[in-house]
Write an enzyme that holds these catalytic residues in place. Structure first.
Site, PDB file in Angstrom:
ATOM      1  N   GLU A  21     -26.007 -22.138   5.624  1.00 29.04           N
ATOM      2  CA  GLU A  21     -26.229 -21.888   6.740  1.00 29.04           C
ATOM      3  C   GLU A  21     -27.354 -22.720   7.308  1.00 29.04           C
ATOM      4  OE1 GLU A  21     -26.253 -17.583   7.092  1.00 29.04           O
ATOM      5  OE2 GLU A  21     -25.353 -17.567   5.308  1.00 29.04           O
ATOM      6  N   GLY A  56     -16.537 -13.448  -3.562  1.00 29.77           N
ATOM      7  CA  GLY A  56     -15.708 -13.568  -2.466  1.00 29.77           C
ATOM      8  C   GLY A  56     -14.252 -13.293  -2.953  1.00 29.77           C
ATOM      9  N   ALA A 104       0.906  -1.240  -0.142  1.00 25.92           N
ATOM     10  CA  ALA A 104      -0.019  -0.059  -0.171  1.00 25.92           C
ATOM     11  C   ALA A 104       0.897   1.312  -0.036  1.00 25.92           C
ATOM     12  CB  ALA A 104      -1.011  -0.095   1.152  1.00 25.92           C
ATOM     13  N   LYS A 150     -26.196 -10.722  -6.633  1.00 25.82           N
ATOM     14  CA  LYS A 150     -24.671 -10.512  -7.323  1.00 25.82           C
ATOM     15  C   LYS A 150     -24.836 -10.198  -8.619  1.00 25.82           C
ATOM     16  CE  LYS A 150     -22.822 -13.385  -3.615  1.00 25.82           C
ATOM     17  NZ  LYS A 150     -22.443 -15.185  -3.048  1.00 25.82           N
TER      18      LYS A 150
END
Lengths: 439, 439
Positions: free
Chosen positions: B190, B134, B33, B205
Site C-alpha cells: 500500500e 485471506g 447453502a 493475525k
C-alpha cells in the site's frame, strides 16, 4: 445437553486412536462439541484378543447387530475396512436412523451411491473426512472452506507409502524392491502393498475428491492409472537432472467442458510445492475460481492423524454441523455432471527414456517416428558412455545406451500410435519408459 | 427455503469481490447453502463514485443505520476496515440480532471481547474466516478440522507484502527500499505500508489464531514484534549461505505450561516448507497432538481470495453451521488461559552479524562477551576481504569487515545483557544485527 453415544465397529490401528481420543480427551471434546461424546460400544471379531488400548469393562463385544440396534447408540463409526462387512454395517446403521462416520474410501467408491442415497432417505448423514488424506481436512475444505468457488483443478499426492518409497529411492539411490522391503520393515508399507503401490488407493481417493469437487462419479476404469511399482531408479535420477521430481500424482481438472483425470507417476518441476513433499506425507493442491491456488499438506495415514479426522467428524455430528453439511454435498448430481475426457485425448508433455543401440542414425529414426505423429521435442539428454563400458554386454552385440527425451505437449492418442511404431524399431530395446509431465 | 438477505457495508476491493460472487454465482451459492444468498444492500460513503462492479439500481446507499435496521436484512458483512466506524457497524448489527461476517482482524484484536460477548448475548454469530490469511480456511481448520486436537504450535507467514518483498530482495539482490517501491507500483504494497512491513498486521493475525487455538487473549505489547523494514539484503544473503531463508514468521507455541509468542524476521532452514513459500503467499503450519504437522498455504490477501472466505462464511451462516460453530469457539476463556512466556525467557538460536574492526583479537573479545553470558557458538562465517578493498573507507581508520555467527540456544535475556556489553566494545561498529532462528 444430552451426550452423543458412539459405537465403534472395528478396533485396529485407527480404531485404537479414536478410542484413545474419546476416552482420554473427553473433556476437550465435550467443550468443542457442546456436549459429551461418549464411547459406548466397541465391536471386534475376537473380543478376547489383547489390545493396545484398554477399554472399560463390558464395552467390547463381537455382536455388530446388537450394537447397531441398541437404541442408546446415536452414531456408528465404521472402521473395519473392506467393502463387504463394512457395507452391511453402514447400510444397517443408516436404516436404523443412525449417523455414520467412516474412513473407508474403498467402500464409498464402490457403494457410495447406495450409501449416500440411503442416508438421504433416512435423513441421516455420512461423514467421511478420514477417508481421504488422513488428518488433512480436505473434505471440509472442498465442501465448506471453498464452497464459494468452482473448483477447477485438484492435483494431489494421496498415497504416503508411494511417496515414501519415491523419496527414499532418490535420496539413497536404491531400487524400488529394496526400498519397499525397508518400508515394510518400518511399517510404512503393508505386507501386501499392492493397492498402495499400483495406484489403486490414490485412484479411489481422487475419485472421491472428484465427486465432491466436480459432482462427477467416475469409475476407476475410466481414467489412466499407473503405480510406482514399475518405476526404475534411473528415471528418478534423469528427472532430477532435468529439474523435476517424480511423484505419484492424482489429477482431476476441468479442461474446456470435460474432466481430465489420471493417477500416474508424473514429473513435477522441482520448485513446485508438490515436488517438495517428501516421505509419507500427502499434499493436495486445489484451484478455485475465486481463491486461486490452495495447498494442504500433512500426514495422509497413521493411527492418530486419521483418528483426528474421525473425531472431527464426530464433533461435527454432535454439534449438528454434519446434518447441515451432508445434504448440500455434491453427491447426487443434481446438475449435469462433467463428462470425462477420453484418455487418448489427454494432452500433456512427456518424458521418454529409450534404451537405444549406440550406432549412427538412431536418433533420426526415433525422431522421425515422433515427428510423423506430430510430437515435437523440447530437450534431449544423452550422456557419453565411458569407453570401458562400451562393449560390456557382449562382444558381438551392438551396445545399448540410454537416451532421454522431453516432448512438447501432445495427445495420449498420438503417443499410443507412435509407441506401436517405436516398438518395431530395431534400434530401440527394452525398457522403454514414458511418463507424463505436470503442467 | 427462505433466502438469506445480506447487507454489505464497505465496497472496496474485497467488497467488490463479494458482490461479484453473490450477484454472478448466485445459483452455485444457493445450491451449496441450501437457500439463496441475496445481496440486498450495499453501503458506501459516496454512492455516486463509479465502481468496478455494477450493482442493480437502488441497491447502493450511504445510510448504514438504515441498512442495519432494515428488518429484511439477516446478515451484515462488515468490510470497511479500521476500528471505529467498523466497531459501530458490528455492535449495532449484533444489537439488532443480525449475524455478522467480517474480514477485519484489527477490529477483532482491539474490540474482540466486546464483540464476541455481545454476539453471545444476542445469540448471533460472528464469522471471521477472512480476517486471517485471506483465502486459506485457517479459522475453520483450527476450530473444526482439528477440533479433536490440542494445538501445540502455530508457525506462520501471515503478511503477503512482507513475504513478497523478502522474496524479491533475495532473488534480485536489491535493497529493501527499492523492492518496496516496486511492490507499491505493482499493488503488492500500500501507499502507506507501515502496518504490513513493521509486523503489526502479522502480529494481529497471530493473536487471533492464538485466541482460537490456545484460548489465550494476548495484547500486542506482550510479545516481541519486529518487521522487515529494518532488514538489510546482506543478512538474507548470509542466511542463504548458511542454508536458511529469512521469513517474517509469526509463532505461538506451548513451551511447558507457557505460551511462547513472537513475530520477527526469522531464519528458517531452507528445506522446510515455510522457507519455500515465495511471493505474496501465506502459509500456516499447525501442530496438533493427534494430527501432527499440517501445512496450509495460499493467497493471504487480494479481492477474490478474501471474498472466497467471506462468502464461505455467508454459506456457513445460511446453512446454520456458523450458529453451531460460534458458541463452541474458544473465545471466552472458560478454562484458565495459558500464561505468556516473558520475552526475556524465550530460548532460541540466533544469527548475529557484526561489523568488526579487521585487527587481531576481535573475535576473542566478542566470543568472550558471549561466553560470559552463557552463549555458545555453532558456526562462524567470515570471508576474506579483497586486498584492494582493505583500506577503502579511509586511510587512517582501521577497516571494518562483516562477521556472522550462529549461536546455540540461549535465552533472550542472556542476549540482551550481552548486547549491552557488545555495544561498548570498541572493535564492534554498526550495524549489529541479531535475528532468531526457527527450531
Amino acid at each position: 445437553m444430552s451426550p452423543l453415544n458412539v459405537a465403534l465397529i472395528g478396533f485396529g490401528n485407527v480404531g485404537g486412536g479414536v478410542a484413545r481420543l474419546l476416552l482420554e480427551k473427553s473433556e476437550r471434546l465435550a467443550q468443542r462439541a457442546g456436549r459429551p461424546i461418549v464411547l459406548k460400544r466397541v465391536v471386534v471379531r475376537d473380543p478376547s484378543r489383547p489390545r493396545a488400548v484398554s477399554l472399560p469393562d463390558g464395552m467390547i463385544s463381537s455382536d455388530v447387530r446388537e450394537a447397531i440396534l441398541d437404541p442408546q447408540i446415536d452414531t456408528v463409526v465404521e472402521l473395519i475396512g473392506g467393502t463387504t462387512a463394512a457395507h452391511d454395517v453402514v447400510m444397517d446403521a443408516l436404516a436404523e436412523g443412525k449417523d455414520v462416520v467412516t474412513a473407508n474410501k474403498a467402500l464409498l467408491c464402490t457403494h457410495g451411491d447406495a450409501i449416500f442415497e440411503r442416508a438421504r432417505t433416512a435423513k441421516c448423514c455420512v461423514a467421511f473426512e478420514a477417508s481421504v488424506a488422513g488428518g488433512i481436512p480436505i473434505v471440509a475444505t472442498i465442501s465448506q472452506g471453498l464452497a464459494a468457488n468452482q473448483i477447477n483443478s485438484i492435483e494431489a499426492i494421496l498415497n504416503g507409502t508411494s511417496n515414501f518409497i519415491l523419496t527414499e529411492m532418490l535420496a539413497k539411490r536404491v531400487a524400488y524392491q529394496d526400498v519397499l522391503a525397508e518400508a515394510q520393515r518400518l511399517g510404512y508399507a503393508e505386507a501386501d502393498p499392492t493397492l498402495d503401490v499400483d495406484g489403486t488407493d490414490a485412484a479411489q481417493k481422487i475419485t472421491l475428491l472428484t465427486r465432491l469437487a466436480f459432482g462427477t462419479k467416475v469409475p476407476l476404469s475410466a481414467f489412466p492409472r499407473q503405480g510406482i511399482d514399475t518405476l526404475e531408479l534411473a528415471d528418478l535420477i534423469y528427472a532430477e537432472e532435468l529439474g523435476y521430481r517424480v511423484k505419484l500424482l492424482g489429477v482431476a481438472k476441468r479442461v474446456g467442458s470435460k474432466l481430465e483425470m489420471h493417477v500416474q507417476p508424473t514429473l513435477v518441476r522441482r520448485e513446485k510445492p508438490i515436488a517438495q513433499v517428501s516421505g509419507a506425507y500427502n499434499m493436495v493442491r486445489l484451484e478455485g475460481d475465486a481463491v486461486g491456488s490452495l495447498w494442504l499438506s500433512g500426514a495422509g495415514a497413521g493411527a492418530m492423524p486419521t483418528a483426528s479426522a474421525v473425531v472431527a467428524d464426530l464433533i461435527d455430528v454432535a454439534t449438528g454441523r454434519a446434518a447441515r453439511t451432508f445434504p448440500q454435498l455434491d453427491l447426487w448430481q443434481s446438475h449435469p455432471p462433467l463428462p470425462i475426457q477420453p484418455p487418448e485425448d489427454i494432452e500433456r508433455r512427456y518424458y521418454l527414456r529409450f534404451n537405444v543401440e549406440d550406432r549412427p542414425h538412431v536418433f533420426a529414426e526415433i525422431c522421425d517416428v515422433l515427428g510423423r505423429h506430430g510430437i515435437s521435442l523440447a530437450s534431449i539428454i544423452q550422456h557419453e558412455v565411458p569407453e570401458h563400458d562400451d562393449r560390456a554386454a557382449g562382444s558381438d552385440a551392438v551396445p545399448a545406451i540410454p537416451a532421454v527425451l522431453m516432448t512438447h505437449r501432445a495427445r495420449e492418442g498420438q503417443f499410443r500410435t507412435a509407441d506401436v511404431e517405436l516398438e518395431k524399431l530395431a534400434c530401440v530395446r527394452t525398457p522403454r519408459v514414458r511418463l507424463p509431465v505436470a503442467d
